[in-house]
Design a protein around this motif. Structure first.
Motif, PDB file in Angstrom:
ATOM      1  N   LYS A  43       0.828  -1.205   0.000  1.00  0.00           N
ATOM      2  CA  LYS A  43       0.000   0.000   0.000  1.00  0.00           C
ATOM      3  C   LYS A  43       0.868   1.262   0.000  1.00  0.00           C
ATOM      4  O   LYS A  43       1.853   1.337   0.729  1.00  0.00           O
ATOM      5  CB  LYS A  43      -0.872   0.010   1.261  1.00  0.00           C
ATOM      6  CG  LYS A  43      -1.781  -1.208   1.348  1.00  0.00           C
ATOM      7  CD  LYS A  43      -2.769  -1.087   2.455  1.00  0.00           C
ATOM      8  CE  LYS A  43      -2.103  -0.921   3.800  1.00  0.00           C
ATOM      9  NZ  LYS A  43      -3.048  -0.924   4.914  1.00  0.00           N
ATOM     10  N   GLY A  44       0.453   2.231  -0.801  1.00  0.00           N
ATOM     11  CA  GLY A  44       1.125   3.530  -0.804  1.00  0.00           C
ATOM     12  C   GLY A  44       0.232   4.566  -0.155  1.00  0.00           C
ATOM     13  O   GLY A  44      -0.840   4.245   0.369  1.00  0.00           O
ATOM     14  N   ARG A  45       0.677   5.812  -0.181  1.00  0.00           N
ATOM     15  CA  ARG A  45      -0.121   6.881   0.409  1.00  0.00           C
ATOM     16  C   ARG A  45      -1.364   7.148  -0.427  1.00  0.00           C
ATOM     17  O   ARG A  45      -1.421   6.759  -1.590  1.00  0.00           O
ATOM     18  CB  ARG A  45       0.721   8.166   0.495  1.00  0.00           C
ATOM     19  CG  ARG A  45       1.634   8.144   1.705  1.00  0.00           C
ATOM     20  CD  ARG A  45       2.469   9.381   1.777  1.00  0.00           C
ATOM     21  NE  ARG A  45       3.434   9.431   0.677  1.00  0.00           N
ATOM     22  CZ  ARG A  45       4.386  10.347   0.574  1.00  0.00           C
ATOM     23  NH1 ARG A  45       4.495  11.278   1.463  1.00  0.00           N
ATOM     24  NH2 ARG A  45       5.228  10.326  -0.441  1.00  0.00           N
ATOM     25  N   TRP A  50       1.532   0.008  -3.900  1.00  0.00           N
ATOM     26  CA  TRP A  50       3.004   0.144  -3.892  1.00  0.00           C
ATOM     27  C   TRP A  50       3.576  -1.165  -4.398  1.00  0.00           C
ATOM     28  O   TRP A  50       3.337  -2.218  -3.824  1.00  0.00           O
ATOM     29  CB  TRP A  50       3.477   0.442  -2.479  1.00  0.00           C
ATOM     30  CG  TRP A  50       4.971   0.555  -2.344  1.00  0.00           C
ATOM     31  CD1 TRP A  50       5.833  -0.440  -1.990  1.00  0.00           C
ATOM     32  CD2 TRP A  50       5.764   1.726  -2.557  1.00  0.00           C
ATOM     33  NE1 TRP A  50       7.116   0.049  -1.964  1.00  0.00           N
ATOM     34  CE2 TRP A  50       7.110   1.368  -2.312  1.00  0.00           C
ATOM     35  CE3 TRP A  50       5.470   3.046  -2.941  1.00  0.00           C
ATOM     36  CZ2 TRP A  50       8.148   2.291  -2.420  1.00  0.00           C
ATOM     37  CZ3 TRP A  50       6.508   3.954  -3.041  1.00  0.00           C
ATOM     38  CH2 TRP A  50       7.832   3.575  -2.797  1.00  0.00           C
ATOM     39  N   LYS A  51       4.313  -1.093  -5.483  1.00  0.00           N
ATOM     40  CA  LYS A  51       4.840  -2.321  -6.087  1.00  0.00           C
ATOM     41  C   LYS A  51       6.272  -2.562  -5.610  1.00  0.00           C
ATOM     42  O   LYS A  51       7.076  -1.651  -5.599  1.00  0.00           O
ATOM     43  CB  LYS A  51       4.883  -2.173  -7.614  1.00  0.00           C
ATOM     44  CG  LYS A  51       3.544  -1.850  -8.247  1.00  0.00           C
ATOM     45  CD  LYS A  51       3.211  -2.860  -9.331  1.00  0.00           C
ATOM     46  CE  LYS A  51       1.833  -2.653  -9.933  1.00  0.00           C
ATOM     47  NZ  LYS A  51       0.734  -2.447  -9.008  1.00  0.00           N
ATOM     48  N   ASN A  52       6.548  -3.795  -5.184  1.00  0.00           N
ATOM     49  CA  ASN A  52       7.963  -4.122  -4.980  1.00  0.00           C
ATOM     50  C   ASN A  52       8.247  -5.501  -5.563  1.00  0.00           C
ATOM     51  O   ASN A  52       7.834  -6.518  -5.040  1.00  0.00           O
ATOM     52  CB  ASN A  52       8.408  -3.984  -3.519  1.00  0.00           C
ATOM     53  CG  ASN A  52       7.742  -4.932  -2.570  1.00  0.00           C
ATOM     54  OD1 ASN A  52       6.529  -5.001  -2.524  1.00  0.00           O
ATOM     55  ND2 ASN A  52       8.543  -5.674  -1.832  1.00  0.00           N
ATOM     56  N   ALA A  59      10.659  -4.127   1.760  1.00  0.00           N
ATOM     57  CA  ALA A  59       9.334  -3.788   2.287  1.00  0.00           C
ATOM     58  C   ALA A  59       9.372  -4.173   3.754  1.00  0.00           C
ATOM     59  O   ALA A  59       9.497  -5.356   4.089  1.00  0.00           O
ATOM     60  CB  ALA A  59       8.243  -4.550   1.559  1.00  0.00           C
ATOM     61  N   THR A  60       9.296  -3.187   4.623  1.00  0.00           N
ATOM     62  CA  THR A  60       9.491  -3.456   6.050  1.00  0.00           C
ATOM     63  C   THR A  60       8.596  -2.540   6.881  1.00  0.00           C
ATOM     64  O   THR A  60       8.412  -1.383   6.522  1.00  0.00           O
ATOM     65  CB  THR A  60      10.987  -3.270   6.417  1.00  0.00           C
ATOM     66  OG1 THR A  60      11.190  -3.635   7.779  1.00  0.00           O
ATOM     67  CG2 THR A  60      11.485  -1.860   6.208  1.00  0.00           C
ATOM     68  N   SER A  61       8.036  -3.070   7.956  1.00  0.00           N
ATOM     69  CA  SER A  61       7.135  -2.273   8.807  1.00  0.00           C
ATOM     70  C   SER A  61       7.406  -2.582  10.263  1.00  0.00           C
ATOM     71  O   SER A  61       7.728  -3.723  10.620  1.00  0.00           O
ATOM     72  CB  SER A  61       5.675  -2.618   8.513  1.00  0.00           C
ATOM     73  OG  SER A  61       5.369  -2.407   7.154  1.00  0.00           O
ATOM     74  N   GLY A 114       9.590   5.051  -0.051  1.00  0.00           N
ATOM     75  CA  GLY A 114       8.250   5.536   0.280  1.00  0.00           C
ATOM     76  C   GLY A 114       7.938   5.115   1.706  1.00  0.00           C
ATOM     77  O   GLY A 114       8.382   4.054   2.152  1.00  0.00           O
ATOM     78  N   ILE A 115       7.213   5.956   2.425  1.00  0.00           N
ATOM     79  CA  ILE A 115       6.905   5.660   3.836  1.00  0.00           C
ATOM     80  C   ILE A 115       5.411   5.851   4.076  1.00  0.00           C
ATOM     81  O   ILE A 115       4.836   6.860   3.648  1.00  0.00           O
ATOM     82  CB  ILE A 115       7.692   6.604   4.777  1.00  0.00           C
ATOM     83  CG1 ILE A 115       9.194   6.516   4.491  1.00  0.00           C
ATOM     84  CG2 ILE A 115       7.410   6.262   6.239  1.00  0.00           C
ATOM     85  CD1 ILE A 115      10.026   7.601   5.145  1.00  0.00           C
TER      86      ILE A 115
END
Ligand code: BTN
Length: 263
Positions: A43-45, A50-52, A59-61, A114-115
């Motif tokens: 997911k993006g803003r 959001w593609k990875n 991709a980390t949270s 991106g965050i």
């Protein structure tokens, strides 16, 4: 205070942010970090995706519990995360990244990450927040619609080598960058928590602020104008000077660009 980080790595998840949310609901503690090789529903803003691609980017949270700060301060966590990404990239790769206000990390005039920070409330207080970070690491190219503003660590390292840099590592590993990001994040986040704003971090932020002291174009809905970028307030607003007068710009109100391109 964020004192302990627990790293979990997965091959494939829908979204690392959504995995953290599920674990928060299952009682996970602050400091859980979920990282995946690929996301199937990143997911993006503002509702964007959001593609990875597999094996290429990070991709980390992380799960955090900023229960004592006002809700209005939560978006500033994204700025804290941007600072952590910048510092980790510099540390692990030797690349000089800067921050395009408010929280885009840029190298060579292009965006490298991106965050997305999301939060859930319990009554009137913050229950938990999830800070999710996507970093372009081994990407070789980008879709035509973002190619003008996106870059990766490998692309920028190769550019530096071609310009004669000899002090860069031969290769970078996503796990090293990921763990450095969250180590820097803990340090900056704990300073942020002391005040709920950027007062302890402002100097460091401004040292890496793209366009500081330079002319920028402020895309104000009331009409664009040119100004000199001076720095930020403790709350993370941008301070510019135009026609001899200082103006304070809030995140989300306007976008700010350099005169000659994306940054
Ligand atoms: C943006 O639109 O610029 C923000 C993109 C944030 C992407 C990251 S990747 C890890 C984490 N999981 C998600 O689903 N999104 C964030």
């Amino acid at each position: 205070m964020l004192n302990k980080l627990v790293f979990e790595y997965y091959d494939r998840v829908d979204s690392t942010n959504d995995r953290i949310k599920a674990r928060a609901h299952a009682g996970a503690e602050e400091g859980l970090v979920i990282t995946a090789d690929v996301q199937t529903a990143g997911k993006g803003r503002v509702g964007r995706s959001w593609k990875n691609p597999t094996g290429v980017s990070i991709a980390t949270s992380a799960l955090i519990k900023p229960t004592d700060i006002p809700i209005e301060s939560v978006p500033t966590i994204t700025t804290v995360a941007g600072m952590a990404v910048r510092a980790a990239i510099a540390d692990v790769t030797g690349l000089e990244a800067s921050i395009k206000w408010p929280n885009d990390v840029v190298i060579g005039g292009k965006k490298i990450c991106g965050i997305l920070t999301e939060m859930e409330m319990q009554g009137k207080a913050v229950w938990y927040a999830v800070c999710g970070i996507g970093i372009n690491v081994h990407n070789k190219d980008f879709a035509p619609d973002i190619a003008f503003k996106a870059t990766s660590i490998d692309i920028e390292m190769e550019k530096c080598r071609q310009e004669g840099a000899t002090n860069l590592p031969d290769a970078v590993h996503r796990q090293d960058i990921t763990e450095a990001v969250w180590r820097y994040f803990s340090r900056y986040y704990n300073l942020f928590l002391q005040t709920g704003d950027l007062s302890h971090l402002r100097e460091e932020y401004e040292a890496h602020l793209a366009n500081k002291g330079c002319k920028v174009r402020v895309e104000d809905p009331a009409g664009p104008y040119e100004a000199i970028c001076l720095g930020i307030t403790d709350r993370g607003e941008l301070i510019v000077e135009t026609d001899g007068m200082k103006k304070i710009i809030s995140t989300g109100e306007v976008s700010v660009r350099g005169i000659y391109g994306y940054v």
